[in-house]
Enzyme design. Sequence first.
Site, mmCIF file in Angstrom:
data_model
loop_
_atom_site.group_PDB
_atom_site.id
_atom_site.type_symbol
_atom_site.label_atom_id
_atom_site.label_comp_id
_atom_site.label_asym_id
_atom_site.label_seq_id
_atom_site.Cartn_x
_atom_site.Cartn_y
_atom_site.Cartn_z
ATOM 1 N N HIS A 279 0.982 -1.154 0.078
ATOM 2 C CA HIS A 279 0.072 0.088 -0.021
ATOM 3 C C HIS A 279 0.868 1.366 0.024
ATOM 4 O O HIS A 279 0.838 1.890 0.897
ATOM 5 C CB HIS A 279 -0.865 0.143 1.275
ATOM 6 C CG HIS A 279 -1.729 -1.213 1.554
ATOM 7 N ND1 HIS A 279 -2.543 -1.778 0.687
ATOM 8 C CD2 HIS A 279 -1.806 -1.904 2.694
ATOM 9 C CE1 HIS A 279 -3.065 -2.850 1.285
ATOM 10 N NE2 HIS A 279 -2.599 -2.926 2.460
ATOM 11 N N ASP A 330 -4.604 -9.540 0.097
ATOM 12 C CA ASP A 330 -4.571 -8.729 1.424
ATOM 13 C C ASP A 330 -6.045 -9.402 2.105
ATOM 14 O O ASP A 330 -5.628 -10.243 2.918
ATOM 15 C CB ASP A 330 -4.659 -7.249 1.101
ATOM 16 C CG ASP A 330 -4.711 -6.403 2.167
ATOM 17 O OD1 ASP A 330 -4.567 -6.927 3.344
ATOM 18 O OD2 ASP A 330 -4.484 -5.051 2.162
HETATM 19 C C1 NGQ Z 1 -3.915 -5.476 8.803
HETATM 20 N N1 NGQ Z 1 -4.877 -4.278 6.782
HETATM 21 O O1 NGQ Z 1 -2.839 -5.367 9.430
HETATM 22 O O2 NGQ Z 1 -4.580 -6.097 8.564
HETATM 23 C C2 NGQ Z 1 -4.462 -4.049 8.041
HETATM 24 C C3 NGQ Z 1 -5.277 -3.163 8.898
HETATM 25 C C4 NGQ Z 1 -3.659 -1.722 10.334
HETATM 26 C C5 NGQ Z 1 -4.853 -2.976 5.830
HETATM 27 N N2 NGQ Z 1 -3.855 -2.449 6.019
HETATM 28 C C6 NGQ Z 1 -4.484 -2.848 10.396
HETATM 29 N N3 NGQ Z 1 -5.498 -3.388 4.662
HETATM 30 O O3 NGQ Z 1 -2.971 -1.232 9.147
HETATM 31 O O4 NGQ Z 1 -3.113 -0.943 11.448
HETATM 32 ZN ZN ZN Z 2 -2.102 -5.723 4.867
#
Ligand code: NGQ
Ligand code: ZN
Length: 464
Positions: A279, A330
């Site tokens: 990202h 993801d």
């Molecule tokens: C994650 N997911 O680690 O699953 C993250 C969310 C975060 C994405 N970034 C949690 N899509 O980034 O703090």
């Molecule tokens: Zn992720």
Amino acid sequence: MTQSNQSLFAEYAYLPDGWRRNVLLEWNTDGMLTAVTPDSTAATPGVAYAAGPVLPGMPNLHSHAFQRAMAGLTEYRANATDTFWSWRDLMYRFAARISPEGLGAIAQWLYIEMLKAGYTSVCEFHYVHHTPDGTRYVNPAELAGRVVDAAKHTGIGMTMLPVLYQYSGFGSQAPRADQQRFINTPDSLLDLLGKLRDAHAEDASLRYGVAPHSLRAVSEDSLRAVLGGLDAMLPGAPVHIHIAEQTAEVDACLETEGARPVQWLLDRFDVDSRWCLVHATHVDADETVALAKSGAIAGLCLTTEANLGDGIFPAREYLEAKGRFGIGSDSHIGVDWRSELRLLEYGQRLSRRQRNVLASAEATHVADRLYAAALDGGARATGHPVGALQAGRRADWLVLDADHASIAGHGPDSWLSGVVFCEHGESPVRDVYAGGEKLVDNRRHRDEERAYAQYRVALADLLK
Ligand code: NGQ
Ligand code: ZN
């Protein structure tokens, strides 16, 4: 020299220089290609024929396996404003309920879905490590081990990336109660990785690396510590990090660190092609060019980024600067590389009101260009020799159904266009091989019924 002991003849196969005819693929018992010979003679006795055109299998460079089980369950508005951050609160509630058996069952089903789509390896960004209150399991690598077992069982290639999660925000803020399952120090994370390697040694289908979760979740010192420890154990192994998904995290980074996340990282660390910046959504013009120059892989997860309302990565400028990227599913709201590539182009079309934005003068067909680039970047991010039909690479490929309505009657020049851009009924991916094994035969994985039944049990337990 290892003996070649299996072979497949393909009337068309996609080699590093494009579609070639009459290609003989030969591989050994380790599942590695030993020879790839175009313009071969078809009529070799005993050689099996591919049922259609053969493409290299696609690496999936970003997965949080457990999130597969919550796909479709957060598509309603619970607050006046629903954002990534409110989704994350729901996701944490879900993460708190995951059991070791449940995680294993979800991962198995997910990896079968991936294989059926033509993903032949996956990088698992694994951060649910402990019991819900943060107590270690007797084996601290219990949960990561379940995920590795699932990969082995289904046959998908795996890069296991245990995640270092220490803080809840920039400036080393204490973790929240609902983050306790994720928390480690660099030392405890490296210990976990060591135990995991003792239990599951690297082989042709399994590699390790580490994933500092994000600049929000580690400090500069802890990032250095974990990289140092990794290099002592596995020099040059992959390093993946979430980097700039949300504008709020860019703003917080600017405020506490005085730089945007990508710039901050490039200024302080030796970021090269072992790095995957997941990202890299919010990059300014200078960061776009600097990231491209670094050789790092931008990890783009288009369906999740769209689902979470992240923003649009400046793909055109990045590709013009020769930036490398790969794709990941993801959160698994979609598990299909075709949708990821399509959405990468469609984000550009919608925002620019143009067509074929990500084509170039040399590569006029968008799908072909994006496919080749995602293979290259995705393969690099896995740390495995994958991503091409070439001697020395792993024997990973998919066989298209040439009679499928999205490509029937086309010539090779538009096969990838049809596969990526058309959505007509069932998948055009017919057979899938990983590590030289035919795991998907006529759209069926050998273990899909059992894995689906177990997945349903795990899901019922989570949702009760
Ligand atoms: C994650 N997911 O680690 O699953 C993250 C969310 C975060 C994405 N970034 C949690 N899509 O980034 O703090
Ligand atoms: Zn992720």
